[in-house]
Write a protein that holds these residues in place. Sequence first.
Motif, PDB file in Angstrom:
ATOM      1  N   CYS A   1       0.858  -1.189   0.000  1.00 24.19           N
ATOM      2  CA  CYS A   1       0.000   0.000   0.000  1.00 24.19           C
ATOM      3  C   CYS A   1       0.890   1.234   0.000  1.00 24.19           C
ATOM      4  O   CYS A   1       1.865   1.296   0.751  1.00 24.19           O
ATOM      5  CB  CYS A   1      -0.893  -0.027   1.244  1.00 24.19           C
ATOM      6  SG  CYS A   1      -1.836   1.493   1.482  1.00 24.19           S
TER       7      CYS A   1
ATOM      8  N   ILE B   1       0.766   5.769  -0.976  1.00 25.41           N
ATOM      9  CA  ILE B   1      -0.094   6.879  -1.439  1.00 25.41           C
ATOM     10  C   ILE B   1       0.204   7.275  -2.881  1.00 25.41           C
ATOM     11  O   ILE B   1      -0.579   7.983  -3.494  1.00 25.41           O
ATOM     12  CB  ILE B   1      -0.020   8.157  -0.558  1.00 25.41           C
ATOM     13  CG1 ILE B   1       1.408   8.549  -0.248  1.00 25.41           C
ATOM     14  CG2 ILE B   1      -0.814   8.022   0.698  1.00 25.41           C
ATOM     15  CD1 ILE B   1       1.492   9.924   0.379  1.00 25.41           C
TER      16      ILE B   1
ATOM     17  N   GLN C   1       0.066   6.753  -6.507  1.00 28.25           N
ATOM     18  CA  GLN C   1      -0.679   5.893  -7.432  1.00 28.25           C
ATOM     19  C   GLN C   1       0.231   5.254  -8.494  1.00 28.25           C
ATOM     20  O   GLN C   1       0.097   4.074  -8.825  1.00 28.25           O
ATOM     21  CB  GLN C   1      -1.787   6.719  -8.119  1.00 28.25           C
ATOM     22  CG  GLN C   1      -2.685   5.925  -9.054  1.00 28.25           C
ATOM     23  CD  GLN C   1      -3.724   5.083  -8.319  1.00 28.25           C
ATOM     24  OE1 GLN C   1      -4.556   5.601  -7.588  1.00 28.25           O
ATOM     25  NE2 GLN C   1      -3.659   3.758  -8.510  1.00 28.25           N
TER      26      GLN C   1
ATOM     27  N   TYR D   1      -2.211  -1.353  -3.570  1.00 28.03           N
ATOM     28  CA  TYR D   1      -3.336  -0.430  -3.460  1.00 28.03           C
ATOM     29  C   TYR D   1      -2.887   0.910  -2.901  1.00 28.03           C
ATOM     30  O   TYR D   1      -1.929   0.970  -2.125  1.00 28.03           O
ATOM     31  CB  TYR D   1      -4.394  -0.979  -2.487  1.00 28.03           C
ATOM     32  CG  TYR D   1      -4.897  -2.353  -2.831  1.00 28.03           C
ATOM     33  CD1 TYR D   1      -5.883  -2.532  -3.800  1.00 28.03           C
ATOM     34  CD2 TYR D   1      -4.392  -3.481  -2.174  1.00 28.03           C
ATOM     35  CE1 TYR D   1      -6.352  -3.812  -4.115  1.00 28.03           C
ATOM     36  CE2 TYR D   1      -4.854  -4.751  -2.482  1.00 28.03           C
ATOM     37  CZ  TYR D   1      -5.830  -4.913  -3.450  1.00 28.03           C
ATOM     38  OH  TYR D   1      -6.283  -6.156  -3.764  1.00 28.03           O
ATOM     39  N   THR D   2      -3.636   1.942  -3.229  1.00 31.90           N
ATOM     40  CA  THR D   2      -3.508   3.191  -2.468  1.00 31.90           C
ATOM     41  C   THR D   2      -4.325   2.967  -1.185  1.00 31.90           C
ATOM     42  O   THR D   2      -5.150   2.032  -1.128  1.00 31.90           O
ATOM     43  CB  THR D   2      -4.114   4.380  -3.246  1.00 31.90           C
ATOM     44  OG1 THR D   2      -5.500   4.114  -3.429  1.00 31.90           O
ATOM     45  CG2 THR D   2      -3.419   4.602  -4.576  1.00 31.90           C
TER      46      THR D   2
ATOM     47  N   GLU E   1      -6.885   4.514  -0.144  1.00 36.42           N
ATOM     48  CA  GLU E   1      -8.328   4.571  -0.462  1.00 36.42           C
ATOM     49  C   GLU E   1      -8.788   3.252  -1.086  1.00 36.42           C
ATOM     50  O   GLU E   1      -9.857   2.728  -0.765  1.00 36.42           O
ATOM     51  CB  GLU E   1      -8.631   5.725  -1.443  1.00 36.42           C
ATOM     52  CG  GLU E   1      -8.388   7.124  -0.885  1.00 36.42           C
ATOM     53  CD  GLU E   1      -6.898   7.498  -0.800  1.00 36.42           C
ATOM     54  OE1 GLU E   1      -6.068   6.860  -1.487  1.00 36.42           O
ATOM     55  OE2 GLU E   1      -6.580   8.431  -0.029  1.00 36.42           O
ATOM     56  N   GLU E   2      -7.943   2.707  -2.001  1.00 34.57           N
ATOM     57  CA  GLU E   2      -8.312   1.433  -2.637  1.00 34.57           C
ATOM     58  C   GLU E   2      -8.329   0.300  -1.614  1.00 34.57           C
ATOM     59  O   GLU E   2      -9.152  -0.615  -1.685  1.00 34.57           O
ATOM     60  CB  GLU E   2      -7.311   1.103  -3.755  1.00 34.57           C
ATOM     61  CG  GLU E   2      -7.422   2.026  -4.959  1.00 34.57           C
ATOM     62  CD  GLU E   2      -6.231   1.891  -5.930  1.00 34.57           C
ATOM     63  OE1 GLU E   2      -6.342   2.377  -7.064  1.00 34.57           O
ATOM     64  OE2 GLU E   2      -5.196   1.300  -5.533  1.00 34.57           O
TER      65      GLU E   2
ATOM     66  N   ILE F   1      -9.039   0.573   1.513  1.00 35.35           N
ATOM     67  CA  ILE F   1     -10.256   0.709   2.325  1.00 35.35           C
ATOM     68  C   ILE F   1     -11.467   0.214   1.525  1.00 35.35           C
ATOM     69  O   ILE F   1     -12.310  -0.527   2.038  1.00 35.35           O
ATOM     70  CB  ILE F   1     -10.427   2.173   2.796  1.00 35.35           C
ATOM     71  CG1 ILE F   1      -9.343   2.475   3.842  1.00 35.35           C
ATOM     72  CG2 ILE F   1     -11.809   2.416   3.398  1.00 35.35           C
ATOM     73  CD1 ILE F   1      -9.040   3.932   4.027  1.00 35.35           C
ATOM     74  N   ALA F   2     -11.500   0.556   0.228  1.00 39.60           N
ATOM     75  CA  ALA F   2     -12.615   0.114  -0.617  1.00 39.60           C
ATOM     76  C   ALA F   2     -12.637  -1.416  -0.731  1.00 39.60           C
ATOM     77  O   ALA F   2     -13.697  -2.031  -0.829  1.00 39.60           O
ATOM     78  CB  ALA F   2     -12.492   0.752  -1.995  1.00 39.60           C
TER      79      ALA F   2
ATOM     80  N   ASN G   1     -11.997  -3.398   1.582  1.00 40.36           N
ATOM     81  CA  ASN G   1     -12.729  -3.743   2.800  1.00 40.36           C
ATOM     82  C   ASN G   1     -12.437  -5.132   3.355  1.00 40.36           C
ATOM     83  O   ASN G   1     -13.350  -5.847   3.762  1.00 40.36           O
ATOM     84  CB  ASN G   1     -14.245  -3.571   2.535  1.00 40.36           C
ATOM     85  CG  ASN G   1     -15.012  -3.480   3.843  1.00 40.36           C
ATOM     86  OD1 ASN G   1     -14.418  -3.123   4.872  1.00 40.36           O
ATOM     87  ND2 ASN G   1     -16.286  -3.831   3.815  1.00 40.36           N
TER      88      ASN G   1
ATOM     89  N   GLN H   1      -5.580   6.037   8.932  1.00 38.01           N
ATOM     90  CA  GLN H   1      -6.316   5.926   7.673  1.00 38.01           C
ATOM     91  C   GLN H   1      -6.883   4.510   7.460  1.00 38.01           C
ATOM     92  O   GLN H   1      -7.950   4.355   6.904  1.00 38.01           O
ATOM     93  CB  GLN H   1      -5.352   6.288   6.534  1.00 38.01           C
ATOM     94  CG  GLN H   1      -6.005   6.856   5.330  1.00 38.01           C
ATOM     95  CD  GLN H   1      -4.970   7.506   4.409  1.00 38.01           C
ATOM     96  OE1 GLN H   1      -3.774   7.517   4.688  1.00 38.01           O
ATOM     97  NE2 GLN H   1      -5.437   8.040   3.304  1.00 38.01           N
TER      98      GLN H   1
END
Length: 346
Positions: free
Chosen positions: A29, A31, A33, A60-61, A63-64, A66-67, A69, A90
């Motif tokens: 992971c 930040i 991209q 992943y970033t 945000e990705e 977290i998406a 999940n 985060q």
Amino acid sequence: MEITIIGSGAIGGVLGAYIARAGVNVVFCDIEQEHVNHIRYKGLRIEGPAEEFVVKGEAYTPEELIARNKQLDWVFICTKAHHAQQALDQVCQLINKDATIVSFQNGLIDLKVPVQKKVSEPLCCFVNFSADYLEPGRILYGGVSSVAIGEFNGTSTDRLKVLKNILEHWGPVKQTHNILGYLWSKLSYAALLYATALVDETMATVVDRKEFRPALIELCAETLEAAHVKNVNVHSFDVWRPELIFPRENQKQELLNAEFDRISTWMAKNKKQKSGIWRDIAIRRRKTEVDFDLVPILEIGRQHNLSFPLTKFVIERIKELEQGAKQMSWDNLMDLKKLYEDDVLR
Ligand SMILES: NC(=O)C1=CN([C@@H]2O[C@H](COP(=O)(O)OP(=O)(O)OC[C@H]3O[C@@H](n4cnc5c(N)ncnc54)[C@H](OP(=O)(O)O)[C@@H]3O)[C@@H](O)[C@H]2O)C=CC1
Ligand SMILES: CC(C)(CO)C(=O)C(=O)O
């Protein structure tokens, strides 16, 4: 088992690549991209002194991630110190009480997870191998050096044994009851690294210059004095032997000179020739971790009525370099030497 590397730059990238190459599930992971896309589609290239290899992986970033999940199992926080808490916060929603968090930062950080999560306190990993993030998907790896792991409270736990097994896909790892002793020792070494970054030269070249050694040694002694008042028993690693520097009354000029020769030779052999601090200022044009490395030393000094003038000078000069108010130059070390001779020796 799945290892999630939060911050897949120099240190996270190298460790993640070795662990993934051994067949363990690693999720990268970061930040950035473009870096994430490289790892995902083209692979992460590790350019080491002994070998080069490429590892493709899930990436992943934040945000990705977290998406996606999915609950996280082992979480390695490998960002710079000033990003670590935010990076952990985060992804906090993906962490439950069975997760193990490991911090890999140089410096004094105290990662916090909300108490309601009931997650055990983070484990700590001391790192002295060197690496540089070169560009998206490319990391330079300087070669094997000391890595030690421990619980902050010094206990020996099962999760430490598991971590040791994971990290040993990279190389030899020491399990210690005194992780703070390693971290503080690295801080005193970091003081030297900060001083080398005042000049646009290799670390080895600076350490080799004998006229600056007395000032550099006193600079490191200031951090070691802070460790001493905090009752930390500092631990030697690789070629770094803090016991030669502090207590000051034990210093022996010949031994210290031989030690600094050894450090210079060791630095010259490494594929990474300039420090991460130099790189942050000169190449990446961003802040260093000085607020987490040297600034707390000054604060401890203040609390104990100890003045640490050389540390204060280096912090100020580093901040001026970060802001572009000063340039890297031998003059900076001349000023440090002068301060040492005029104010400390007097
Ligand atoms: N490099 C080295 O040789 C050594 C480093 N260390 C220590 O290891 C730690 C990591 O340093 P290093 O690997 O060099 O640093 P890097 O900058 O190379 O890697 C950190 C990565 O984390 C990314 N990042 C920042 N914030 C987040 C976030 N919220 N979520 C996910 N990724 C994020 C950064 O992106 P961006 O760059 O865009 O901020 C960067 O790609 C530091 O404390 C350092 O002192 C210790 C020993 C040696
Ligand atoms: C030089 C190194 C790798 C320590 O050996 C380091 O910690 C840095 O670059 O900041």
